[in-house]
Design a protein around this motif. Structure first.
Motif, PDB file in Angstrom:
ATOM      1  N   SER A 173       0.979  -1.643  -0.289  1.00 58.25           N
ATOM      2  CA  SER A 173      -0.409  -0.339   0.014  1.00 58.25           C
ATOM      3  C   SER A 173       0.950   1.335  -0.182  1.00 58.25           C
ATOM      4  CB  SER A 173      -1.032   0.060   1.212  1.00 58.25           C
ATOM      5  OG  SER A 173      -0.233   0.078   2.444  1.00 58.25           O
ATOM      6  N   CYS A 174       1.712   0.963   0.679  1.00 54.33           N
ATOM      7  CA  CYS A 174       3.205   2.774   0.670  1.00 54.33           C
ATOM      8  C   CYS A 174       4.315   2.152  -0.450  1.00 54.33           C
ATOM      9  CB  CYS A 174       3.640   2.829   1.957  1.00 54.33           C
ATOM     10  SG  CYS A 174       4.671   1.085   2.741  1.00 54.33           S
ATOM     11  N   GLY A 175       3.766   1.318  -1.166  1.00 54.00           N
ATOM     12  CA  GLY A 175       4.925   0.688  -2.859  1.00 54.00           C
ATOM     13  C   GLY A 175       6.020   0.092  -2.368  1.00 54.00           C
ATOM     14  N   ALA A 176       6.201  -0.907  -1.448  1.00 50.63           N
ATOM     15  CA  ALA A 176       7.217  -1.386  -0.902  1.00 50.63           C
ATOM     16  C   ALA A 176       7.095  -2.709  -2.203  1.00 50.63           C
ATOM     17  CB  ALA A 176       7.251  -1.904   0.162  1.00 50.63           C
ATOM     18  N   SER A 177       8.395  -3.769  -2.913  1.00 54.05           N
ATOM     19  CA  SER A 177       7.879  -4.562  -3.979  1.00 54.05           C
ATOM     20  C   SER A 177       9.664  -4.525  -3.919  1.00 54.05           C
ATOM     21  CB  SER A 177       7.522  -4.175  -4.870  1.00 54.05           C
ATOM     22  OG  SER A 177       7.614  -4.290  -6.124  1.00 54.05           O
ATOM     23  N   PRO A 178       9.355  -6.416  -4.205  1.00 48.55           N
ATOM     24  CA  PRO A 178      10.549  -6.710  -4.507  1.00 48.55           C
ATOM     25  C   PRO A 178      11.355  -6.736  -5.176  1.00 48.55           C
ATOM     26  CG  PRO A 178       8.699  -8.484  -3.442  1.00 48.55           C
ATOM     27  CD  PRO A 178       8.100  -7.640  -3.748  1.00 48.55           C
ATOM     28  N   GLU A 179      10.506  -5.844  -6.606  1.00 51.18           N
ATOM     29  CA  GLU A 179      11.198  -5.372  -7.675  1.00 51.18           C
ATOM     30  C   GLU A 179      12.670  -3.693  -7.432  1.00 51.18           C
ATOM     31  OE1 GLU A 179      12.170  -6.121 -10.222  1.00 51.18           O
ATOM     32  OE2 GLU A 179      10.919  -8.140  -9.234  1.00 51.18           O
ATOM     33  N   ASP A 180      11.836  -3.126  -5.829  1.00 46.91           N
ATOM     34  CA  ASP A 180      12.798  -2.669  -5.067  1.00 46.91           C
ATOM     35  C   ASP A 180      13.796  -2.779  -3.902  1.00 46.91           C
ATOM     36  OD1 ASP A 180      11.878   0.078  -7.006  1.00 46.91           O
ATOM     37  OD2 ASP A 180      10.190  -0.050  -5.615  1.00 46.91           O
ATOM     38  N   VAL A 181      13.668  -3.739  -4.022  1.00 51.49           N
ATOM     39  CA  VAL A 181      14.636  -4.386  -2.335  1.00 51.49           C
ATOM     40  C   VAL A 181      16.179  -4.545  -2.799  1.00 51.49           C
ATOM     41  CG1 VAL A 181      14.877  -6.216  -1.141  1.00 51.49           C
ATOM     42  CG2 VAL A 181      12.916  -4.928  -0.841  1.00 51.49           C
ATOM     43  N   VAL A 182      16.822  -4.357  -2.553  1.00 56.66           N
ATOM     44  CA  VAL A 182      18.242  -4.333  -2.838  1.00 56.66           C
ATOM     45  C   VAL A 182      19.001  -5.163  -1.937  1.00 56.66           C
ATOM     46  CG1 VAL A 182      20.839  -3.611  -3.778  1.00 56.66           C
ATOM     47  CG2 VAL A 182      18.840  -2.643  -4.533  1.00 56.66           C
ATOM     48  N   VAL A 183      19.878  -6.749  -2.110  1.00 59.61           N
ATOM     49  CA  VAL A 183      20.336  -6.632  -1.041  1.00 59.61           C
ATOM     50  C   VAL A 183      21.838  -6.921  -0.675  1.00 59.61           C
ATOM     51  CG1 VAL A 183      20.552  -9.249  -0.043  1.00 59.61           C
ATOM     52  CG2 VAL A 183      18.469  -8.925  -1.446  1.00 59.61           C
ATOM     53  N   THR A 184      21.890  -6.389   0.671  1.00 59.83           N
ATOM     54  CA  THR A 184      23.674  -6.208   0.301  1.00 59.83           C
ATOM     55  C   THR A 184      23.736  -6.778   1.719  1.00 59.83           C
ATOM     56  OG1 THR A 184      22.661  -4.351   2.587  1.00 59.83           O
ATOM     57  CG2 THR A 184      22.511  -3.457   0.167  1.00 59.83           C
ATOM     58  N   VAL A 185      24.960  -7.002   1.531  1.00 63.53           N
ATOM     59  CA  VAL A 185      26.575  -7.354   2.059  1.00 63.53           C
ATOM     60  C   VAL A 185      26.035  -6.562   3.786  1.00 63.53           C
ATOM     61  CG1 VAL A 185      28.725  -8.290   3.561  1.00 63.53           C
ATOM     62  CG2 VAL A 185      28.122  -8.385   1.131  1.00 63.53           C
ATOM     63  N   GLY A 186      24.628  -6.882   4.854  1.00 65.70           N
ATOM     64  CA  GLY A 186      24.304  -5.810   6.136  1.00 65.70           C
ATOM     65  C   GLY A 186      24.115  -4.700   5.693  1.00 65.70           C
ATOM     66  N   GLY A 187      23.686  -4.350   6.837  1.00 66.86           N
ATOM     67  CA  GLY A 187      23.143  -2.963   7.072  1.00 66.86           C
ATOM     68  C   GLY A 187      24.884  -1.753   6.980  1.00 66.86           C
ATOM     69  N   GLN A 188      25.957  -2.208   6.969  1.00 67.44           N
ATOM     70  CA  GLN A 188      27.474  -1.568   6.616  1.00 67.44           C
ATOM     71  C   GLN A 188      26.915  -1.445   5.247  1.00 67.44           C
ATOM     72  OE1 GLN A 188      28.371   0.099   9.535  1.00 67.44           O
ATOM     73  NE2 GLN A 188      30.230   0.975   8.571  1.00 67.44           N
ATOM     74  N   GLN A 189      27.018  -2.185   4.222  1.00 61.96           N
ATOM     75  CA  GLN A 189      26.831  -1.702   2.442  1.00 61.96           C
ATOM     76  C   GLN A 189      25.463  -1.234   2.087  1.00 61.96           C
ATOM     77  OE1 GLN A 189      26.340  -5.033  -0.551  1.00 61.96           O
ATOM     78  NE2 GLN A 189      26.991  -3.720  -1.380  1.00 61.96           N
ATOM     79  N   ALA A 190      24.887  -1.248   3.073  1.00 53.59           N
ATOM     80  CA  ALA A 190      23.671  -0.604   2.423  1.00 53.59           C
ATOM     81  C   ALA A 190      24.273   0.813   2.561  1.00 53.59           C
ATOM     82  CB  ALA A 190      22.265  -0.874   3.277  1.00 53.59           C
ATOM     83  N   LEU A 191      24.293   1.322   4.012  1.00 60.16           N
ATOM     84  CA  LEU A 191      24.792   3.000   4.255  1.00 60.16           C
ATOM     85  C   LEU A 191      26.239   3.185   2.932  1.00 60.16           C
ATOM     86  CD1 LEU A 191      25.342   3.333   7.829  1.00 60.16           C
ATOM     87  CD2 LEU A 191      23.727   4.499   6.415  1.00 60.16           C
ATOM     88  N   ASP A 192      26.714   2.261   2.650  1.00 61.87           N
ATOM     89  CA  ASP A 192      27.602   2.672   2.153  1.00 61.87           C
ATOM     90  C   ASP A 192      28.079   2.909   0.157  1.00 61.87           C
ATOM     91  OD1 ASP A 192      31.427   3.100   1.462  1.00 61.87           O
ATOM     92  OD2 ASP A 192      30.196   1.070  -0.248  1.00 61.87           O
ATOM     93  N   LEU A 193      26.540   2.143   0.068  1.00 59.94           N
ATOM     94  CA  LEU A 193      25.793   2.814  -1.110  1.00 59.94           C
ATOM     95  C   LEU A 193      25.584   3.723  -1.328  1.00 59.94           C
ATOM     96  CD1 LEU A 193      24.647  -1.481  -2.228  1.00 59.94           C
ATOM     97  CD2 LEU A 193      26.357  -0.220  -2.478  1.00 59.94           C
ATOM     98  N   VAL A 194      24.719   3.902  -0.205  1.00 52.38           N
ATOM     99  CA  VAL A 194      23.907   5.360  -0.190  1.00 52.38           C
ATOM    100  C   VAL A 194      25.131   6.334   0.141  1.00 52.38           C
ATOM    101  CG1 VAL A 194      22.410   6.568   1.148  1.00 52.38           C
ATOM    102  CG2 VAL A 194      21.974   4.698   0.807  1.00 52.38           C
ATOM    103  N   ALA A 195      25.906   6.515   0.562  1.00 54.58           N
ATOM    104  CA  ALA A 195      26.687   7.360   0.478  1.00 54.58           C
ATOM    105  C   ALA A 195      27.608   7.650  -1.300  1.00 54.58           C
ATOM    106  CB  ALA A 195      28.049   6.897   1.255  1.00 54.58           C
ATOM    107  N   ARG A 196      27.759   6.217  -1.673  1.00 54.08           N
ATOM    108  CA  ARG A 196      28.221   5.744  -3.062  1.00 54.08           C
ATOM    109  C   ARG A 196      27.509   7.122  -4.010  1.00 54.08           C
ATOM    110  NH1 ARG A 196      32.569   3.067  -4.105  1.00 54.08           N
ATOM    111  NH2 ARG A 196      33.679   1.372  -2.219  1.00 54.08           N
ATOM    112  N   LEU A 197      26.219   7.143  -4.349  1.00 48.98           N
ATOM    113  CA  LEU A 197      25.566   7.071  -4.496  1.00 48.98           C
ATOM    114  C   LEU A 197      24.912   8.919  -4.236  1.00 48.98           C
ATOM    115  CD1 LEU A 197      25.512   4.457  -5.978  1.00 48.98           C
ATOM    116  CD2 LEU A 197      22.653   5.425  -5.322  1.00 48.98           C
ATOM    117  N   PHE A 198      25.147   9.409  -3.077  1.00 54.33           N
ATOM    118  CA  PHE A 198      24.741  10.559  -3.352  1.00 54.33           C
ATOM    119  C   PHE A 198      25.259  11.988  -2.472  1.00 54.33           C
ATOM    120  CE2 PHE A 198      20.746   8.098  -3.297  1.00 54.33           C
ATOM    121  CZ  PHE A 198      20.111   8.880  -4.201  1.00 54.33           C
ATOM    122  N   LEU A 199      27.527  10.949  -2.071  1.00 57.36           N
ATOM    123  CA  LEU A 199      27.794  12.331  -1.614  1.00 57.36           C
ATOM    124  C   LEU A 199      29.329  12.430  -2.286  1.00 57.36           C
ATOM    125  CD1 LEU A 199      27.731  10.593   2.415  1.00 57.36           C
ATOM    126  CD2 LEU A 199      26.141  12.778   1.271  1.00 57.36           C
TER     127      LEU A 199
END
Length: 436
Positions: A98-124
Motif C-alpha cells: 500500500s505504500c509502494g514496497a515491492s521486491p523489485e525495489d529491494v536491493v540485498v546488501t552485505v549487512g546494513g553497513q554496505q547499504a549505508l556505503d552504497l547510499v553514500a557512494r551514490l549521493f555524496l
C-alpha cells in the motif's frame, strides 16, 4: 625536522584515506572479548536464544541438497525469493504494498553497513553535508568520513530528533552555502541513545526534509525489537518518495551471515545494483539462501518475541543496576527497545580518559566520543545490555561505578581532570536537555 612514519605507502594513498581512524568499538574488541572482562561495549545479539540445533540442520541441508545453487554466483540485486521474504518482514512494521514496497525495489546488501556505503557512494561528493542525530551510529560516521562528507549533528531529547533543531541546522547550512544531501536517522530505538522518535515528530521531520528538498536515509536495525509497546510506523511507511529504508538481519537472526537490504525509490534501484556489483559482484548466495530458508521454514515471528523477552529482562537488569549503583549525578536513557542505554556522567568525568582504568577493573563500555563526528561526547558512554546475562550486567555496572567513584574522588583531591572533549556541550555535544 620532518616526521617519520612506519608506513612506506603514506605518500601514495588517495586523499580520501587521510584522516581514517579505527572505530572506537572495534578498537575495544581485543580487550573486551577477554573472559574476565564484563563487556557492556558491543552490540551483539544474544545468538544463543536461537534454536541452534534446528538452524544448524537447516544450514547443512542448504549445502548438501542445494549446494549447486547456494554455492554459485548470483545476481547483484539479490535472490528474488529473499527479496519477497524481506517484503514480508517489512510488512510487519507497516511497510507494505500500500505504500509502494515491492521486491523489485529491494536491493540485498552485505549487512546494513554496505547499504549505508552504497547510499553514500551514490549521493555524496566531497564536502557535502549529512545531517545526523547527535549522537549517531559510529559505523555511519566511518562511511561518511570515507566519502569525504561533513556531518552536522542535530540534537535529540527523550522523544528523539528535535524538529526545531533540524530546521535550524538546515537554515544554518543554507546561509553558509553548504550543500546538504540527506538526513541520516535511526528513528526507532536509536543507536547509541536508545530513544525513539515520537509519532508526532515523525511527520514533522518528514515535512521539514520535503520542504528543504532533502533525502531521508532511515536506518532501522532495531525496529522489531521493542519490548514495551508497538513502535511507531517507520518513516518509509509514511512517505515513499525520497526515503531510503535500510535494515538488516544481523540483530533479528544472525550477524555472521551479513545480510541486509535497501528499499529504495524505484528510479535509484538500478544505480544501487550497479554500485553493489562494482563492490562485491553479488551478495553471498549461501547467506541469502540461509536467511530465506529461515524465514520460510522456521517460526521467525515467534523468535522475535523470544528476543524481545530476553532483551526486556536484560534492559531491566541494567536499569536496576544503574539506579542502585551509579554515583550521584549520573543519568541515563530508558529504552523501550533495541540494545543500548546512553549514560551521561557526573560533571567533570571523561569517558574516554576513564577507559584504561575501566579495563583494568575488568569492565568495558564505549566512550561517547565515538558517536560524534568531531570527537566530542566525552561526558557520555554507551552501555549494551543484549549480550551479557543479567547477573553479569549487574557485576559490570558495579565495576564501572567503582571506577567512576575513584575518578570523582581523584577530582576532589586534584581538581578538574580529563576535560578534553567536554567543551561545547551546549553545541554539537549536547544531546538535548532531556536525553539522559
Amino acid at each position: 625536522m620532518t616526521g617519520t612514519t612506519l608506513d612506506d605507502y603514506t605518500d601514495r594513498y588517495a586523499r580520501r584515506v587521510r584522516g581514517m581512524t579505527a572505530s572506537e568499538i572495534r578498537a575495544l574488541f581485543a580487550v573486551a572479548s577477554r573472559p574476565e572482562v564484563v563487556s557492556l561495549a558491543g552490540g551483539a545479539p544474544y545468538i544463543a536464544a536461537l534454536p541452534l540445533d534446528a538452524v544448524g540442520e537447516m544450514l547443512g541441508r542448504l549445502g548438501a541438497e542445494h549446494g549447486t545453487t547456494t554455492l554459485q554466483y548470483g545476481i547483484g540485486q539479490g535472490l528474488p525469493e529473499l527479496r519477497e521474504r524481506i517484503c514480508e518482514v517489512m510488512a510487519l512494521s507497516g511497510i507494505d504494498a500500500s505504500c509502494g514496497a515491492s521486491p523489485e525495489d529491494v536491493v540485498v546488501t552485505v549487512g546494513g553497513q554496505q547499504a549505508l556505503d552504497l547510499v553514500a557512494r551514490l549521493f555524496l561528493d566531497p564536502g557535502d553535508v549529512v545531517l545526523a542525530e547527535g549522537p549517531t551510529y559510529v559505523g555511519a560516521l566511518g562511511v561518511f568520513q570515507s566519502a569525504q562528507a561533513q556531518v552536522v549533528h542535530v540534537p535529540m531529547d527523550d522523544d528523539g530528533l528535535i524538529p526545531e533543531a533540524l530546521e535550524a541546522a538546515v537554515a544554518d547550512c543554507a546561509r553558509a552555502g553548504r550543500r546538504v544531501k540527506f538526513l541520516y536517522t535511526i528513528p526507532t530505538y536509536q543507536n547509541p541513545a536508545g530513544v525513539t522518535l515520537s509519532e508526532e515528530r515523525r511527520e514533522r521531520v518528514l515535512d521539514i526534509c520535503e520542504r528543504a528538498g532533502l533525502l531521508v536515509v532511515e536506518d532501522d536495525p532495531y525496529g522489531q525489537l521493542g519490548f514495551e509497546s508497538e513502535a511507531p510506523r517507520p518513516l518509509r511507511a509514511r512517505r515513499r518518495d525520497g526515503v531510503f529504508y535500510l535494515s538488516t538481519f544481523s540483530k533479528t537472526f544472525a550477524p555472521g551471515l551479513r545480510v541486509g537490504w535497501i528499499l529504495a525509490p524505484h528510479a535509484v534501484r538500478d544505480k544501487l545494483v550497479i554500485a553493489s556489483e562494482a563492490q562485491i559482484l553479488c551478495p553471498s548466495g549461501y547467506a541469502q539462501a540461509a536467511v530465506s530458508s529461515y524465514l520460510g521454514t522456521m517460526p521467525w515471528r515467534e523468535q522475535l518475541k523470544v528476543y524481545q523477552e530476553v532483551y526486556r529482562e536484560r534492559r531491566d537488569a541494567m536499569l536496576d543496576a544503574l539506579a542502585d549503583l551509579m554515583p550521584d549525578g549520573t543519568t541515563w536513557t530508558r529504552p523501550a527497545g533495541g540494545l543500548f542505554v546512553w549514560a551521561t556522567l557526573p560533571e567533570g568525568l571523561d569517558s574516554k580518559a576513564m577507559m584504561p582504568r575501566a579495563i583494568a577493573a575488568r569492565v568495558a563500555y564505549v566512550p561517547g566520543t565515538g558517536f560524534y563526528a568531531d570527537g566530542s561526547g566525552a561526558g557520555h558512554m554507551r552501555l549494551n545490555f543484549s549480550f551479557p546475562a543479567p547477573e553479569r550486567i549487574r557485576e559490570g555496572v558495579r565495576r564501572l561505578a567503582g571506577v567512576m567513584e575513584q575518578d570523582i574522588a581523584m577530582r576532589r583531591v586534584f581538581g578538574q581532570v580529563g576535560q578534553q572533549g567536554r567543551r561545547g556541550q551546549a553545541g554539537a555535544d549536547a544531546p538535548g536537555p532531556d536525553l539522559a
